[in-house]
Design a protein around this motif. Structure first.
Motif, PDB file in Angstrom:
ATOM      1  N   UNK A 190       1.774   2.398 -12.255  1.00 35.72           N
ATOM      2  CA  UNK A 190       3.194   1.106 -11.390  1.00 35.72           C
ATOM      3  C   UNK A 190       1.163   1.341 -10.129  1.00 35.72           C
ATOM      4  N   UNK A 191       1.650  -0.376 -10.421  1.00 33.35           N
ATOM      5  CA  UNK A 191      -0.321   0.267  -9.340  1.00 33.35           C
ATOM      6  C   UNK A 191       0.415   0.095  -7.470  1.00 33.35           C
ATOM      7  N   UNK A 192       2.299  -0.218  -7.472  1.00 30.01           N
ATOM      8  CA  UNK A 192       2.138   0.207  -6.093  1.00 30.01           C
ATOM      9  C   UNK A 192       1.071   2.085  -5.598  1.00 30.01           C
ATOM     10  N   UNK A 193       1.228   2.616  -6.728  1.00 24.82           N
ATOM     11  CA  UNK A 193       1.046   4.311  -6.555  1.00 24.82           C
ATOM     12  C   UNK A 193      -0.946   4.135  -6.436  1.00 24.82           C
ATOM     13  N   UNK A 194      -0.971   3.067  -6.855  1.00 24.31           N
ATOM     14  CA  UNK A 194      -2.650   3.426  -7.332  1.00 24.31           C
ATOM     15  C   UNK A 194      -3.223   4.005  -6.556  1.00 24.31           C
ATOM     16  N   UNK A 247       3.801  -7.720  -5.755  1.00 22.05           N
ATOM     17  CA  UNK A 247       4.501  -8.707  -3.994  1.00 22.05           C
ATOM     18  C   UNK A 247       3.307  -7.924  -3.506  1.00 22.05           C
ATOM     19  N   UNK A 289       6.222  -4.889  -9.440  1.00 19.79           N
ATOM     20  CA  UNK A 289       4.875  -4.015  -8.825  1.00 19.79           C
ATOM     21  C   UNK A 289       4.251  -4.494  -8.022  1.00 19.79           C
ATOM     22  N   UNK A 290       3.612  -3.890  -6.885  1.00 20.27           N
ATOM     23  CA  UNK A 290       2.914  -4.528  -6.236  1.00 20.27           C
ATOM     24  C   UNK A 290       1.303  -3.874  -5.723  1.00 20.27           C
ATOM     25  N   UNK A 291       0.680  -4.684  -5.147  1.00 21.80           N
ATOM     26  CA  UNK A 291      -1.095  -4.354  -6.037  1.00 21.80           C
ATOM     27  C   UNK A 291      -1.720  -3.909  -4.566  1.00 21.80           C
TER      28      UNK A 291
END
Lengths: 301, 370
Positions: A269-273, B171, B199-201
């Motif tokens: 997940x790119x939330x946790x990049x 988002x 997902x968030x960026x």
């Protein structure tokens, strides 16, 4: 989630890694010689991008072909940023060379804040469109995982790395840089002009940072005064990851960081990049406290 | 001795003068309406148009004999959009004896001011505060759609008009962006649709190709974006330069010329939801009045401000008094003709009849498509 997806993520990671590498070099070379973390380094990257934008705007009036404009603007920006790097050293770091290391660090943070706000006041706090002069061509048939600007970024970084390696390995200045990094006092005693060497180091670091700033701005198509901050922090992490002070380490660390972020964003997940990036950092520092290729600090008794 | 006499006379004069002043004030009784918002600083462009709106409506009403036979008097206070300042502004308006407030403008400032109005039995109609949680205040009304109305508007358009069901929601992890993304997710869930990606960026990252690969790999037909224009233009630019033909829709955070300036050709075809455009005779009338009086086109939230003021005047007339409870029940039961057509308020204070429309960039300018 097939093989093509994997290759796409690999290219994304290499693109990010390339940019981090161009910036991380500056951190690691300066640290290697002066033992200073130059926190204003990300700002040199930002100034490189801004100078290019200004030069392109000026040169557009002359009606030159876009490629000529891009090359001239980029060259001017690189020279200009190198001037900033040199001046930074002379104004903010050289007077503190013999002071405790903390003083120089605070001075670096001060310069970073100053340059950011200077550009914000002198230019604007809005995002500005950046000319996309990297040619966009579909150069690979039936494959859209790699855009031409990503390819150009990766190639340029490789070329810069090769030139830099040759420079440090085989030239006289390169040799004195290595000597100063190993032992500054001893290098002085054997006739190396350490102050000049440090200036050259700042120049080279600023040149690579400016190249990175120009490439990535043309890739993403917009800049503002704050772009140097996040890029600088990430590159700093990459330098520490690879072993700060080590040039191959900075490059390796950058690619490890870029690939981790890319695969983390792609598969999880790119939330946790950012979380993945820092987990890798913590893990590596637990097992190799001086980074992947860093030399363990010898305890002087 | 003489000095003392003079002092006594002076004091006496002062007292008489004070009474005279009070008497003069009592003679010209008015209905006081507060107007609060940012009137200075960065965010002044969002607050100043509301003053113009309130002034134009007040002038028109006063010229026609006022409301309940009384003239409207506006009390204008600057809150600079800062919650701490807004609390002081609210206290000032209360002590000035306003019956209602047009404002505040920013959600945060409104949130700070409302408790003070609740205590003092004063109602507020905001032309612009979109935060959903403001409906918790019993005396809060607004003439703009709330943030959580935007998600359903977007989803309706994507599913019903564009016929797309493979939706990726991205988002920026911020309050506004993540909030919008959650509302869109909830609106999709109501229709039984699961997004292909949520997902968030990271804002300010140097490259977004990893997440774009993911969007493409999941087979998304459209990206719903919760966030502002800088990241939106990077995302859409990198998708287009990779030759990916995935549609892109944002909310009012990307509705404006900024994304077109930044992304250029790549912005072509981008959708954005935004507050519906005011049209019709009342909108036209106030636009013309504004141009005549101020010599410029009205600014942001002007029409919402006109609507708020018209609704308030109508409520006072219907209630026949400025009594708090009577005004609130009048606002909730009556509909009023505004630049947005006939609007009313529901029990939560949200305007019914105003909403969001969808716009698309065509030939480098946003045009309404719904």
């Amino acid at each position: 989630m097939d093989f093509e997806f994997f290759v796409n993520l690999l290219f994304s990671g290499l693109t990010r890694g390339s940019i981090y590498a161009l910036l991380a070099l500056g951190y690691t070379m300066v640290y290697g010689i002066v033992k200073l973390i130059n926190f204003a380094h990300g700002e040199v990257y930002m100034i490189g991008a801004f100078t290019t934008l200004i030069m392109v705007s000026v040169l557009t009036i002359l009606n030159l072909p876009i490629l000529a404009i891009a090359v001239i603007a980029a060259l001017v920006a690189i020279v200009w940023s190198a001037g900033y790097g040199y001046t930074l050293d002379k104004i903010a770091y050289k007077p503190l060379r013999e002071a405790p290391r903390l003083s120089a660090l605070i001075s670096a943070i001060g310069m970073s804040l100053f340059l950011q706000n200077y550009v914000r006041l002198a230019q604007t706090s809005d995002f500005l469109p950046f000319p996309r002069f990297l040619p966009t061509v579909r150069f690979l048939d039936n494959y859209d995982g790699l855009s031409s600007s990503q390819f150009i970024i990766f190639t340029t970084t490789t070329v810069v790395m090769v030139i830099l390696t040759i420079f440090i390995k085989f030239t006289r200045v390169g040799k004195s840089m290595r000597a100063a990094a190993q032992d500054r006092m001893m290098a002085t005693l054997t006739g190396v002009n350490v102050n000049k060497t440090i200036s050259v180091t700042f120049l080279i670091g600023s040149v690579t940072a400016a190249i990175g700033g120009i490439l990535i701005s043309a890739h993403v198509g917009q800049i503002n005064f704050y772009i140097g901050f996040l890029a600088g922090i990430k590159a700093f992490v990459a330098a520490v990851l690879g072993g700060i002070g080590s040039i191959p380490g900075a490059v390796l660390g950058s690619f490890v960081l870029g690939l981790t972020e890319s695969f983390g964003a792609g598969y999880i997940s790119s939330d946790y990049e950012d979380v993945f990036a820092f987990i890798i950092l913590v893990l590596i520092l637990i097992f190799r406290p001086s980074g992947i290729l860093g030399k363990p600090a010898a305890q002087k008794v | 001795m003489r000095f003392r006499n003079m002092l006594m006379i002076a004091l006496a004069l002062f007292l008489v003068g004070g009474f005279a002043f009070a008497a003069a004030e009592g003679e010209a009784e008015t209905i006081k309406i507060g107007v609060a918002g940012p009137h200075s600083g960065d965010l002044a462009p969002y607050g100043l148009p509301t003053i113009n709106a309130a002034e134009l409506v007040a002038e028109k009403v006063n010229a026609a004999g006022g409301v309940l036979g009384l003239q409207i008097e506006l009390i204008i206070e600057d809150d600079t959009c800062v919650p701490e300042v807004a609390a002081n502004t609210a206290a000032k308006l209360v002590s000035d004896g306003v019956v209602a407030v047009i404002g505040h403008v920013c959600s945060g400032a409104t949130n700070a001011a409302m408790p003070i109005y609740v205590e003092s039995d004063i109602l507020a109609i905001s032309p612009s505060a979109t935060n959903p949680s403001l409906r918790d205040f019993p005396n809060f009304f607004r003439t703009i759609g709330a943030d959580d109305a935007q998600g359903p508007a977007q989803v309706d358009y994507v599913v019903d008009e564009l016929g797309m069901t493979k939706i990726a929601i991205l988002h920026d992890k911020g309050d506004y962006g993540k909030g919008l993304a959650d509302f869109a997710l909830a609106a999709l869930a109501k229709r039984g649709i699961e997004p292909v990606l949520f997902d968030g960026i990271t804002v300010g990252a140097v490259d977004y190709s990893a997440i774009i690969n993911r969007v493409a790999a999941e087979g998304a037909e459209i990206v719903l974006w919760g966030g502002y224009h800088p990241e939106a233009s990077k995302l859409v630019d990198q998708m287009r330069s990779r030759g990916l033909d995935i549609a892109f829709m944002g909310a009012d955070g990307i509705y404006g010329d900024a994304i077109i300036d930044l992304a250029g050709d790549a912005a072509e075809g981008v959708y954005a939801s935004g507050p519906s455009i005011a049209a019709g005779p009342i909108a036209e009338e106030y636009r013309a009045l504004h141009v005549a009086k101020y010599g410029a086109e009205p600014g942001q939230f002007f029409m919402q401000g006109v609507s708020a003021m018209l609704a308030l005047v109508n409520a006072i007339e219907t209630a026949g008094s400025t009594d708090y409870d009577a005004l609130i029940s009048a606002l909730r039961s009556e509909t009023v003709d505004t630049p947005y057509g006939s609007i009313g308020f529901d029990a939560m204070g949200d305007a019914t009849g105003v909403g969001f429309s969808v716009f698309q960039v065509q030939n480098q300018t946003y045009v309404p498509v719904q």
